[in-house]
Design a protein around this motif. Structure first.
Motif, mmCIF file in Angstrom:
data_model
loop_
_atom_site.group_PDB
_atom_site.id
_atom_site.type_symbol
_atom_site.label_atom_id
_atom_site.label_comp_id
_atom_site.label_asym_id
_atom_site.label_seq_id
_atom_site.Cartn_x
_atom_site.Cartn_y
_atom_site.Cartn_z
ATOM 1 N N ARG A 76 0.808 -1.219 0.000
ATOM 2 C CA ARG A 76 0.000 0.000 0.000
ATOM 3 C C ARG A 76 0.839 1.266 0.000
ATOM 4 O O ARG A 76 0.338 2.339 -0.311
ATOM 5 C CB ARG A 76 -0.956 -0.021 1.196
ATOM 6 C CG ARG A 76 -2.172 -0.883 0.938
ATOM 7 C CD ARG A 76 -2.936 -1.184 2.207
ATOM 8 N NE ARG A 76 -4.154 -1.906 1.917
ATOM 9 C CZ ARG A 76 -4.201 -3.164 1.514
ATOM 10 N NH1 ARG A 76 -3.085 -3.841 1.334
ATOM 11 N NH2 ARG A 76 -5.359 -3.743 1.256
ATOM 12 N N ASN A 79 1.394 2.679 -3.756
ATOM 13 C CA ASN A 79 0.465 3.656 -4.356
ATOM 14 C C ASN A 79 -0.071 4.625 -3.297
ATOM 15 O O ASN A 79 -1.053 5.305 -3.507
ATOM 16 C CB ASN A 79 -0.680 2.959 -5.097
ATOM 17 C CG ASN A 79 -1.577 2.161 -4.179
ATOM 18 O OD1 ASN A 79 -1.300 2.026 -2.993
ATOM 19 N ND2 ASN A 79 -2.656 1.631 -4.728
ATOM 20 N N ARG A 80 0.606 4.643 -2.169
ATOM 21 C CA ARG A 80 0.305 5.564 -1.077
ATOM 22 C C ARG A 80 -1.125 5.479 -0.561
ATOM 23 O O ARG A 80 -1.696 6.472 -0.123
ATOM 24 C CB ARG A 80 0.657 6.999 -1.476
ATOM 25 C CG ARG A 80 2.136 7.288 -1.255
ATOM 26 C CD ARG A 80 2.560 8.618 -1.817
ATOM 27 N NE ARG A 80 1.901 9.746 -1.175
ATOM 28 C CZ ARG A 80 1.929 11.006 -1.647
ATOM 29 N NH1 ARG A 80 2.586 11.256 -2.747
ATOM 30 N NH2 ARG A 80 1.314 11.968 -1.024
ATOM 31 N N LEU A 81 -1.703 4.284 -0.612
ATOM 32 C CA LEU A 81 -2.959 4.093 0.134
ATOM 33 C C LEU A 81 -2.610 4.239 1.606
ATOM 34 O O LEU A 81 -3.435 4.603 2.425
ATOM 35 C CB LEU A 81 -3.546 2.706 -0.131
ATOM 36 C CG LEU A 81 -4.368 2.554 -1.404
ATOM 37 C CD1 LEU A 81 -4.948 1.154 -1.492
ATOM 38 C CD2 LEU A 81 -5.479 3.581 -1.489
ATOM 39 N N ARG A 102 -3.250 15.554 -6.257
ATOM 40 C CA ARG A 102 -3.796 15.528 -7.618
ATOM 41 C C ARG A 102 -2.966 14.596 -8.531
ATOM 42 O O ARG A 102 -3.488 13.755 -9.240
ATOM 43 C CB ARG A 102 -3.760 16.974 -8.141
ATOM 44 C CG ARG A 102 -4.510 17.256 -9.411
ATOM 45 C CD ARG A 102 -5.985 17.266 -9.209
ATOM 46 N NE ARG A 102 -6.542 16.171 -9.986
ATOM 47 C CZ ARG A 102 -7.829 15.847 -9.992
ATOM 48 N NH1 ARG A 102 -8.683 16.503 -9.254
ATOM 49 N NH2 ARG A 102 -8.258 14.853 -10.719
ATOM 50 N N LEU A 105 -3.474 10.987 -7.695
ATOM 51 C CA LEU A 105 -4.704 10.438 -8.272
ATOM 52 C C LEU A 105 -4.445 9.988 -9.709
ATOM 53 O O LEU A 105 -4.901 8.941 -10.134
ATOM 54 C CB LEU A 105 -5.822 11.485 -8.255
ATOM 55 C CG LEU A 105 -6.448 11.816 -6.903
ATOM 56 C CD1 LEU A 105 -7.623 12.767 -7.085
ATOM 57 C CD2 LEU A 105 -6.905 10.560 -6.179
ATOM 58 N N ARG A 108 -2.625 6.715 -9.769
ATOM 59 C CA ARG A 108 -3.537 5.606 -9.461
ATOM 60 C C ARG A 108 -4.476 5.327 -10.626
ATOM 61 O O ARG A 108 -4.893 4.191 -10.842
ATOM 62 C CB ARG A 108 -4.359 5.932 -8.217
ATOM 63 C CG ARG A 108 -3.523 5.929 -6.946
ATOM 64 C CD ARG A 108 -4.431 6.199 -5.773
ATOM 65 N NE ARG A 108 -3.688 6.388 -4.537
ATOM 66 C CZ ARG A 108 -4.209 6.972 -3.462
ATOM 67 N NH1 ARG A 108 -5.452 7.412 -3.505
ATOM 68 N NH2 ARG A 108 -3.509 7.102 -2.373
ATOM 69 N N ARG A 109 -4.823 6.370 -11.359
ATOM 70 C CA ARG A 109 -5.790 6.184 -12.442
ATOM 71 C C ARG A 109 -5.156 5.605 -13.699
ATOM 72 O O ARG A 109 -5.845 5.012 -14.523
ATOM 73 C CB ARG A 109 -6.428 7.529 -12.788
ATOM 74 C CG ARG A 109 -7.428 7.962 -11.745
ATOM 75 C CD ARG A 109 -7.934 9.349 -12.009
ATOM 76 N NE ARG A 109 -8.914 9.708 -10.992
ATOM 77 C CZ ARG A 109 -9.630 10.814 -11.033
ATOM 78 N NH1 ARG A 109 -9.473 11.657 -12.038
ATOM 79 N NH2 ARG A 109 -10.504 11.082 -10.088
ATOM 80 N N SER A 113 -2.828 -0.263 -10.812
ATOM 81 C CA SER A 113 -4.152 -0.682 -10.334
ATOM 82 C C SER A 113 -3.958 -1.769 -9.306
ATOM 83 O O SER A 113 -2.929 -2.426 -9.275
ATOM 84 C CB SER A 113 -5.000 -1.207 -11.483
ATOM 85 O OG SER A 113 -5.355 -0.158 -12.323
ATOM 86 N N MET A 114 -4.984 -1.965 -8.507
ATOM 87 C CA MET A 114 -4.829 -2.882 -7.390
ATOM 88 C C MET A 114 -5.957 -3.911 -7.363
ATOM 89 O O MET A 114 -7.093 -3.611 -7.724
ATOM 90 C CB MET A 114 -4.827 -2.062 -6.097
ATOM 91 C CG MET A 114 -4.259 -2.779 -4.927
ATOM 92 S SD MET A 114 -3.771 -1.558 -3.682
ATOM 93 C CE MET A 114 -3.469 -2.631 -2.307
ATOM 94 N N ARG B 185 -10.354 4.086 -3.728
ATOM 95 C CA ARG B 185 -9.196 4.977 -3.591
ATOM 96 C C ARG B 185 -8.057 4.517 -4.483
ATOM 97 O O ARG B 185 -7.363 5.328 -5.100
ATOM 98 C CB ARG B 185 -8.732 5.007 -2.131
ATOM 99 C CG ARG B 185 -9.663 5.808 -1.228
ATOM 100 C CD ARG B 185 -9.211 5.772 0.219
ATOM 101 N NE ARG B 185 -7.880 6.332 0.384
ATOM 102 C CZ ARG B 185 -7.007 5.942 1.311
ATOM 103 N NH1 ARG B 185 -7.328 4.980 2.145
ATOM 104 N NH2 ARG B 185 -5.828 6.498 1.405
ATOM 105 N N SER B 186 -7.859 3.207 -4.567
ATOM 106 C CA SER B 186 -6.749 2.695 -5.373
ATOM 107 C C SER B 186 -6.947 2.994 -6.852
ATOM 108 O O SER B 186 -6.004 3.010 -7.625
ATOM 109 C CB SER B 186 -6.589 1.187 -5.173
ATOM 110 O OG SER B 186 -7.560 0.492 -5.918
ATOM 111 N N LEU B 187 -8.186 3.218 -7.261
ATOM 112 C CA LEU B 187 -8.453 3.545 -8.664
ATOM 113 C C LEU B 187 -8.397 5.052 -8.901
ATOM 114 O O LEU B 187 -8.676 5.529 -9.991
ATOM 115 C CB LEU B 187 -9.831 3.016 -9.068
ATOM 116 C CG LEU B 187 -9.951 1.498 -9.196
ATOM 117 C CD1 LEU B 187 -11.401 1.066 -9.229
ATOM 118 C CD2 LEU B 187 -9.239 1.012 -10.438
#
Lengths: 414, 276
Positions: A76, A79-81, A102, A105, A108-109, A113-114, B185-187
């Protein structure tokens, strides 16, 4: 091991500390205090202790450890969750840890992907809508969304289930939806957190095989977290073993099994079925004493046998091409016959293998023959090493040499 | 025993200060509020009873099934035949306006208290207070601020009926599974996207239970609000009490019960269908 492949993800001095007094704990950690001391002095828990590693492009990288080892937390942080306390994570050379909200995001987009253990699907949406969710968040129009989602659905074998709701699907099917959702964004990196741990064994194996197939086809960089060593070995190009937030070892399955870096890893890998992992390359005796055909006659051969204490030697020509084996009894007779070469006693019908053949595959080769196995370069036929029958049996059974001798004596006496 | 601590005195002072200084605001609220309630009431009363009955029956049929639809049809017909149609529609108008405003306030409060520990710490005791304070007490500031009539009735009703909607909204959002949130959030979902695309849809069922509770509490409060001339069935019940008219009391009470059951069953059915 030196790698020339481009680095996809680089993790540098990554530290994660849970608790209020993070600065003190970090300071103590850098000065070399251990987890327990830090906990008692600052009430902080060290989640990840100075992790450093690189993941190559297109690699299947497995993070493995028991629960509480920090493996999911580490994932985690990529992706900095979860926000790391200090250290850097680079993706394509780009420092993720420095990015604004920003920019994060966007990463992540588009880039990562997770896939989750409990799937994390939206129960109020159909399979198609779930798979298209990432694109919806990205603001793509409905048509693009559905076309891309449909492709991903077809890729994971969910064709025909588009209009169903996730609750109507089995666990395996739900995880396919999770995987399709991750693939729809067409990320370069797939993060998978115990993705198959909630599935029953048969489905699990099936999903593993399919994931490997997909990975072969799509060439994504996969970071896969698991607590199951067998799964790690099956899937991973390289494996990281974690304990208490510390990386104990990084390497290929074979490196870890044959050369465990710490007692923990050693204890951990003890139960693994090594037959399928250990290869001829690891097991072979490199640069063995050999007989040069044309140069060494029977006398020379016997001399080499005496000096090494071996009763069988491989024979090669000037180019080091493997020709066969000679045995001591034959060599004695040959010498008595005053022959100049070992040609008459050279046994050519002997097992040869290439370097990546496993113990399991070598086992059948040692039945009905006394001969050791020659390990050769398959293209040039050059001799690389020798695997004795004993070492194959030792690897397959985990008995040591003495135990095998004892077993043999016992069997022969009765 | 002699009074040593006089909290009531300070509450009275505060209310007086508000009255003296915020008079124009209260007047404005009263005028617009009354206008709103009365227009809803006007619509409900002027639509012919058979259309309203048919509409309610149809909605009940569609969402709650045959049995509830039959009950709705017979119940509303009974109310009409007993001669309480207009009062019932007045009460309904008050419930609708109170519920709408209560929800407009309650849902954001619920979301806020689900997301912030601090907000929760402030809001929870307030909700406890609002729910346990005897309902009649709300009539006092309502009358002081807005004098008597429909709007103070609605005001007291809103305060009384709001807490479950706040609580259940918060509960619904807190119950959204962590893995779903993490997946969103991961997306790359923003806070806003998470709220509208994940949390609220997943909390919908619980949230609708809150709506149902708010409606039922509104109903019980609008009857009490009859005491401050809010009109409707409450006034009839009160009339029955004042005149010791057991017949009138029973009939108007029965009308309240019928309305309550219909509203409850229909909103419950909405709640159950929320996820499908």
């Amino acid at each position: 091991m030196k790698e020339n492949r481009p680095v996809k993800i680089k993790v540098e001095d990554l530290v994660l500390i849970f608790g209020k007094n993070k600065e003190n704990a970090l300071q103590m950690l850098k000065e070399g205090s251990i987890k327990k001391e830090i906990l008692s002095k600052t009430q902080c828990t060290v989640g990840i202790n100075q992790a450093n590693f690189e993941i190559y492009e297109g690699e299947f990288f497995v993070i493995m450890g028991l629960s509480g080892s920090g493996k999911s937390t580490l994932l985690r942080c990529l992706n900095r969750l979860i926000e790391p306390t200090s250290g850097n994570v680079y993706v394509n050379g780009d420092n993720i840890t420095r990015k604004s909200h920003r920019e994060l995001l966007d990463v992540r987009r588009t880039e990562m992907s997770m896939v989750f253990q409990k799937f994390g699907l939206l129960p109020h949406r159909t399979v198609l809508e779930n798979v298209a969710f990432g694109l919806e968040l990205r603001g793509e129009d409905k048509e693009t969304r559905e076309t891309k989602a449909q492709q991903a659905i077809d890729t994971v074998g969910l064709h025909g289930f588009e209009r169903q709701s996730p609750a109507q699907l089995s666990g395996g099917m739900q995880q396919r939806v999770g995987l399709a959702r991750a693939l729809t964004n067409d990320p370069e990196v797939l993060l998978m957190d115990e993705a198959f741990s909630a599935l029953d064994p048969l489905i699990k194996t099936e999903m593993q095989d399919e994931l490997l197939g997909l990975q072969n086809k799509l060439k994504k960089t996969v970071v896969f977290v698991t607590h199951d060593l067998d799964e790690a070995i099956k899937l991973g190009d390289r494996i990281v073993i974690m304990k208490d937030g510390i990386i104990e070892q990084i390497g290929t399955a074979e490196e870890i099994l044959t050369n465990p870096a710490t007692p923990y890893v050693e204890a951990f890998v003890k139960k693994v079925d090594r037959k399928t992992i250990i290869t001829a390359g690891t097991l072979m005796h490199e640069k063995p004493t050999h007989v040069r055909f044309g140069k060494d006659g029977p006398e020379g051969t016997l001399r080499k046998m005496r000096s090494t204490g071996l009763d069988v030697l491989p024979v090669v020509d000037e180019q080091n091409t493997f020709l066969g084996f000679v045995w001591v009894a034959d060599a004695v007779q040959c010498a008595n016959r005053q022959e100049k070469t070992v040609e008459s006693i050279l046994l050519t019908n002997v097992p040869t293998v290439s370097i990546e053949v496993t113990v399991e595959e070598m086992l059948p080769l040692i039945t009905a023959t006394r001969s050791p196995i020659a390990v050769i370069d398959w293209d040039s036929k050059r001799l690389l090493g020798i695997v004795s029958q004993n070492s194959v049996v030792i690897e397959a059974t985990r008995f040591n040499e003495q135990e095998i001798t004892k077993l043999k004596e016992h069997a022969n006496n009765s | 025993m002699e009074k040593t601590i006089d909290i009531g005195q300070y509450v009275a002072i505060a209310v007086k200060w508000l009255m003296a200084n915020l008079r124009p605001l209260f007047d404005f609220i009263k005028t617009t509020g009354n206008a709103g309630i009365e227009s809803i009431e006007w619509v409900l009363v002027s639509v012919p009873f058979y259309i309203t009955i048919a509409l309610f029956t149809a909605v009940a049929w569609k969402y709650a099934g045959k049995r509830i639809a039959t009950f709705t049809l017979l119940g509303l017909a009974l109310i009409y035949l007993m001669g309480f149609w207009e009062e019932t529609m007045q009460t309904l108008a008050l419930i609708i306006s109170s519920t709408v405003i209560a929800l407009i306030v309650a849902v954001p409060l619920g979301i806020w208290s689900a997301k912030s520990q601090t907000a929760q710490r402030i809001i929870r005791p307030l909700l406890d207070l609002m729910q346990t304070m005897p309902a009649f007490v709300y009539l006092i500031p309502a009358v002081l601020f807005f004098s008597i009539g429909k709007l103070p009735g609605a005001f007291a009703t809103i305060i009384f009926a709001m807490p479950p909607a706040v609580r259940l909204t918060a509960l619904g959002i807190q119950q959204v599974p962590g893995d779903v949130l993490e997946a969103a959030r991961s997306l790359g979902a923003t806070q806003k996207q998470i709220l509208f695309k994940v949390e609220l849809p997943l909390a919908l069922k619980t949230l609708l239970t809150g709506v149902n509770q708010t409606i039922l509490l509104s109903l019980s409060m609008v009857v009490i609000a009859g005491m401050i001339a809010a009109g409707g069935l409450g006034e009839k019940v009160l009339e029955g009490i004042n005149n010791l008219d057991i017949g009138l009391g029973f009939e108007s009470g029965l009308s309240v019960v019928i309305l309550a059951i219909i509203l409850d069953r229909i909103t419950q059915a909405f709640g159950n269908k929320g996820l499908n």
